[in-house]
Scaffold this active site. Sequence first.
Site, short mmCIF file in Angstrom:
data_model
loop_
_atom_site.label_atom_id
_atom_site.label_comp_id
_atom_site.label_asym_id
_atom_site.label_seq_id
_atom_site.Cartn_x
_atom_site.Cartn_y
_atom_site.Cartn_z
N LYS A 170 0.84 -1.21 0.00
CA LYS A 170 0.00 0.00 0.00
C LYS A 170 0.87 1.26 0.00
CE LYS A 170 -3.65 2.65 0.27
NZ LYS A 170 -4.70 2.76 1.28
N LYS A 238 -0.27 11.74 4.91
CA LYS A 238 -0.02 10.75 5.97
C LYS A 238 0.59 9.48 5.37
CE LYS A 238 -2.44 7.28 7.06
NZ LYS A 238 -3.62 6.40 7.10
#
Lengths: 290, 290
Positions: A170, A238
């Site tokens: 990811k 983030k």
Amino acid sequence: MEKIGFIGLGIMGKPMALHLLKAGYAVSVLEKNKAAKELVDAGARSVPTPAKIAQGCDVVITMLPDSPEVVEVVSGKDGVLEGIRQGSLFIDMSTIAPATAKNLYELLRRRGVEALDAPVSGGQTGAEAGTLSIMVGGAEQAFQRGLPLFQAMGKNIVHIGGPGSGQMTKACNQMIVGITIQAVAEAFTLARKAGVDLAKLREALLGGFAQSRILDLHGKRIIERNFLPGFKIKLHRKDMNIALEAGKEFSVPLYGTALVAEHMDALLAQGKGGSDHSAIALLIEQLAGL
Amino acid sequence: MEKIGFIGLGIMGKPMALHLLKAGYAVSVLEKNKAAKELVDAGARSVPTPAKIAQGCDVVITMLPDSPEVVEVVSGKDGVLEGIRQGSLFIDMSTIAPATAKNLYELLRRRGVEALDAPVSGGQTGAEAGTLSIMVGGAEQAFQRGLPLFQAMGKNIVHIGGPGSGQMTKACNQMIVGITIQAVAEAFTLARKAGVDLAKLREALLGGFAQSRILDLHGKRIIERNFLPGFKIKLHRKDMNIALEAGKEFSVPLYGTALVAEHMDALLAQGKGGSDHSAIALLIEQLAGL
């Protein structure tokens, strides 16, 4: 069928939990969550704490904003660890640091609980349509046990490898997406200042080696000046940090990732963190005096 | 049918000229070119100078390495300008600076000659298969006149806009391709050092927003350690320079493009300019101590 506890009912988690209910699973949710009523109306049971959810379920799924929230739900007061039974399966589908995912795996393993890191790609649309891409790290047996649940929520489901490898995948996804937006933003800003029709440009480039889903979808957004999320810059920032931290952990210099993270920081500084990540184009335009 | 003069019979130009012959056009080539014999065997006429080619043809096509070569063939001694007739069409299919393409357009316009800048994407494979993407800048009437020729050599043919816009589009293409390779190289190097299976990673990412033709094809190259060109770094570096010069001309800061150009320069310094541009991954690996 296994009893599922689902913790985290945000814009992603809520439709994912609804898909599990629709597939016939008994689903428990946290009663304090503001979306709990909607889930209960659809057939879920509401339970006061993560510990109680873990106690009454075979599989606990978390879908939370970041590493600290997942760690708190697992290890905090009234957390999953206080209730979870040996032989249960823990699946974190949040996007968190690969190192944290590995730590959670070790922690749970010592309690006789298998863990999978299974972050997703596809956003709110994918969550609602049940077409998420799911990248899974963990043991093969645990993956097979989780597979029917993943199939209720997603489509492109890949078992990448051992614990943490789902999160690492990811992180790679988010790096590539961010850098590709930067590439399209630079090209489009140059073409725009040179007086080139961006729609024609996009059409021509989609037919060649420059083709990407980002050029297609985010290119369209830039042309149409549509910067409503989508995927917010502050959330992507983030994720870029997760990638940069992993880069430090494994000693890989990530020039492109760092550059795009800085551009995202500039947008945050300008109060644009709530815009879609395609708004990186706005920053390049601004730097180019547009 | 229009008589065609084709100047530049390299790995791209030779198969392109052969496609024109196959489509039934009379094609003239420069006799000094080492591929001339092969073209003559296939039915082409060989002629001593660009001026003579221009004199005897309705359409002059150039497919040369860089801006200086095109300028020399057009404006040099025995060049196209010395022979070209009013009402002819000049098509440059090389990848050159948009500013040079505009200058050539103006120069030829004053002689009653229409010019198109029509760079291609798709490489040797595309040239041989007749499936090149062709990005065309110039007047609509000139584009319509050139279209049957383009259709003999390519597939995805887009008339972008006025003079220079084809070259600007190609510059954008090369920027996006270069930066996307950088993105994939960073992600793959991080994943590799973290012990993630790159084939699984690629498979998972191709199903989501990180999808691109570069992730697909160059990702495969990186996994298979196949850095034979393909498209050489030194040629891509030339194209990145065209993009950076255009960025200066139009005052657009191109952070990502500049970064990737520097990485290409490092590879050139190491004597790897003849490798495929996917070898950017080798540089990131080297920087990461692999």
